[in-house]
Design a protein around this motif. Structure first.
Motif, PDB file in Angstrom:
ATOM      1  N   PRO A  54      37.971  39.662  39.701  1.00  0.00           N
ATOM      2  CA  PRO A  54      38.297  38.712  40.778  1.00  0.00           C
ATOM      3  C   PRO A  54      38.044  39.297  42.164  1.00  0.00           C
ATOM      4  CG  PRO A  54      40.299  39.609  39.793  1.00  0.00           C
ATOM      5  CD  PRO A  54      39.167  40.098  38.957  1.00  0.00           C
ATOM      6  N   ARG A  55      37.653  38.404  43.078  1.00  0.00           N
ATOM      7  CA  ARG A  55      37.398  38.785  44.464  1.00  0.00           C
ATOM      8  C   ARG A  55      38.028  37.743  45.386  1.00  0.00           C
ATOM      9  NH1 ARG A  55      32.931  42.387  45.080  1.00  0.00           N
ATOM     10  NH2 ARG A  55      31.964  42.925  43.099  1.00  0.00           N
ATOM     11  N   VAL A 107      39.768  44.628  48.194  1.00  0.00           N
ATOM     12  CA  VAL A 107      41.056  45.239  47.852  1.00  0.00           C
ATOM     13  C   VAL A 107      40.842  46.261  46.748  1.00  0.00           C
ATOM     14  CG1 VAL A 107      42.300  43.147  48.512  1.00  0.00           C
ATOM     15  CG2 VAL A 107      41.571  43.460  46.134  1.00  0.00           C
ATOM     16  N   PRO A 108      41.810  47.126  46.480  1.00  0.00           N
ATOM     17  CA  PRO A 108      41.666  48.086  45.375  1.00  0.00           C
ATOM     18  C   PRO A 108      41.358  47.373  44.066  1.00  0.00           C
ATOM     19  CG  PRO A 108      43.544  48.671  46.741  1.00  0.00           C
ATOM     20  CD  PRO A 108      43.070  47.341  47.237  1.00  0.00           C
ATOM     21  N   PRO A 109      40.466  47.938  43.248  1.00  0.00           N
ATOM     22  CA  PRO A 109      40.001  47.240  42.042  1.00  0.00           C
ATOM     23  C   PRO A 109      41.075  47.001  40.994  1.00  0.00           C
ATOM     24  CG  PRO A 109      39.184  49.507  42.100  1.00  0.00           C
ATOM     25  CD  PRO A 109      39.786  49.231  43.435  1.00  0.00           C
ATOM     26  N   ASP A 110      42.195  47.726  41.057  1.00  0.00           N
ATOM     27  CA  ASP A 110      43.243  47.545  40.053  1.00  0.00           C
ATOM     28  C   ASP A 110      44.295  46.525  40.479  1.00  0.00           C
ATOM     29  OD1 ASP A 110      44.240  49.065  42.108  1.00  0.00           O
ATOM     30  OD2 ASP A 110      45.229  50.561  40.840  1.00  0.00           O
ATOM     31  N   THR A 111      44.055  45.798  41.567  1.00  0.00           N
ATOM     32  CA  THR A 111      45.023  44.795  42.033  1.00  0.00           C
ATOM     33  C   THR A 111      45.096  43.636  41.049  1.00  0.00           C
ATOM     34  OG1 THR A 111      44.429  45.364  44.315  1.00  0.00           O
ATOM     35  CG2 THR A 111      45.704  43.345  43.970  1.00  0.00           C
ATOM     36  N   LYS A 112      46.291  43.229  40.687  1.00  0.00           N
ATOM     37  CA  LYS A 112      46.488  42.168  39.705  1.00  0.00           C
ATOM     38  C   LYS A 112      46.080  40.809  40.277  1.00  0.00           C
ATOM     39  CE  LYS A 112      48.276  44.968  36.651  1.00  0.00           C
ATOM     40  NZ  LYS A 112      47.509  45.335  35.433  1.00  0.00           N
ATOM     41  N   LEU A 113      45.726  39.887  39.353  1.00  0.00           N
ATOM     42  CA  LEU A 113      45.249  38.573  39.755  1.00  0.00           C
ATOM     43  C   LEU A 113      46.303  37.799  40.539  1.00  0.00           C
ATOM     44  CD1 LEU A 113      43.097  36.357  39.712  1.00  0.00           C
ATOM     45  CD2 LEU A 113      43.973  35.649  37.476  1.00  0.00           C
ATOM     46  N   ASP A 114      47.564  37.825  40.067  1.00  0.00           N
ATOM     47  CA  ASP A 114      48.603  37.072  40.785  1.00  0.00           C
ATOM     48  C   ASP A 114      48.831  37.636  42.186  1.00  0.00           C
ATOM     49  OD1 ASP A 114      49.710  39.421  39.827  1.00  0.00           O
ATOM     50  OD2 ASP A 114      51.637  38.531  39.262  1.00  0.00           O
ATOM     51  N   ALA A 115      48.696  38.956  42.343  1.00  0.00           N
ATOM     52  CA  ALA A 115      48.834  39.561  43.668  1.00  0.00           C
ATOM     53  C   ALA A 115      47.677  39.127  44.574  1.00  0.00           C
ATOM     54  CB  ALA A 115      48.881  41.077  43.554  1.00  0.00           C
TER      55      ALA A 115
END
Length: 277
Positions: free
Chosen positions: A221-222, A152-160
């Motif tokens: 996160p991944r 996913v895009p690297p700026d995606t938030k952890l909760d998302a």
């Protein structure tokens, strides 16, 4: 999907192999002909120039996809110095005659002369077993992992990401998140430690196959799904004893060779230039 390049494999080999093996690989890794010590002021000076240091760093970064740790860079520069000492000693012995001045061959000949007088210590079976236990990771078959990553895009938030993993496990779409699938097959545990870090590796070992989870790696996160895990298999001493003895001889020869080269190097003034800030 390949993550380890040929250069990466060669650099890892250079960092761990006995010195003689490193010298054989030297031309392939470093391009030794272009690493001449042009900055030396006299025949007794060996200068590890800023250019040499920068090139070592650049080669490491190209192969390993990260900056070298100080101790890793020191290993490469120490071996460059060893090569330079051997080259100069080889020239003094006339080992360049009839060889068109090819640097790596002169180094190899000088190493052969140096090693000709080495007498290795005796080792009994108990000593060989002790060496085997202290180097067991070379002989054990490592755990291997098959897994998927929903990139996913690297700026995606952890909760998302966590909601995304829940949606994937429910075969649903998560609005607003675009991803691509990456497939990783037969990855050894050491590769995961190097690429993703200790926390990620220990976490994936605990996953149940077939479930998407968010795992924290060195780079953030991944979203990961473990497909299968092949457990590690411990090596049997008797099965590897012949190879083990040869490896022990190589290592003892390497250690003694380094000692002899460093002794020869005492007649040189070895200086390391400061890198430009």
């Amino acid at each position: 999907m390949k993550s380890t390049s040929v250069n990466s494999i060669r650099l890892q080999t250079a960092l761990r192999e006995p010195l003689l093996h490193f010298l054989i690989l030297g031309a392939a890794i470093f391009g030794v002909d272009q690493w001449r010590n042009a900055g030396s002021e006299t025949a007794s000076d060996i200068v590890v120039t800023a250019k040499v240091q920068q090139e070592a760093k650049a080669i490491f970064e190209a192969g390993m996809k990260r900056e070298p740790k100080p101790e890793e860079l020191k290993v490469l520069l120490d071996r460059w110095v060893d090569n330079e000492i051997l080259y100069r000693e080889g020239l003094q012995l006339g080992l360049d005659r009839g060889d068109s001045g090819i640097r790596d061959r002169v180094i190899f000949k000088a190493m052969s002369v140096t090693q000709a007088g080495i007498v290795l210590p005796e080792v009994d079976e108990a000593g060989l077993k002790a060496w085997f236990e202290s180097n067991r990771e070379r002989y054990d078959t490592p755990a291997r992992f098959d897994f998927l990553e929903a990139a996913v895009p690297p700026d995606t938030k952890l909760d998302a990401l966590q909601r995304f993993a829940v949606a994937l496990n429910s075969n649903q779409d998560e609005p607003g998140i675009e991803s691509s699938l990456r497939v990783f097959r037969d990855r050894p545990r050491s590769n995961l430690l190097q690429s993703y870090g200790k926390d990620f590796t220990e976490a994936i070992e605990q996953l149940k196959p077939g479930q998407w989870q968010v795992l924290v790696s060195n780079d953030g996160p991944r979203v990961i799904r473990l497909e299968s895990l092949k457990p590690a298999v411990a090596a049997d001493f008797e099965a590897v004893k012949v190879k083990l003895y040869q490896d022990w001889k190589d290592e003892m020869t390497s250690q003694r060779s380094k000692e002899l080269i460093r002794e020869m190097g005492k007649k040189y003034q070895i200086r390391q230039e400061s890198l430009p800030s």
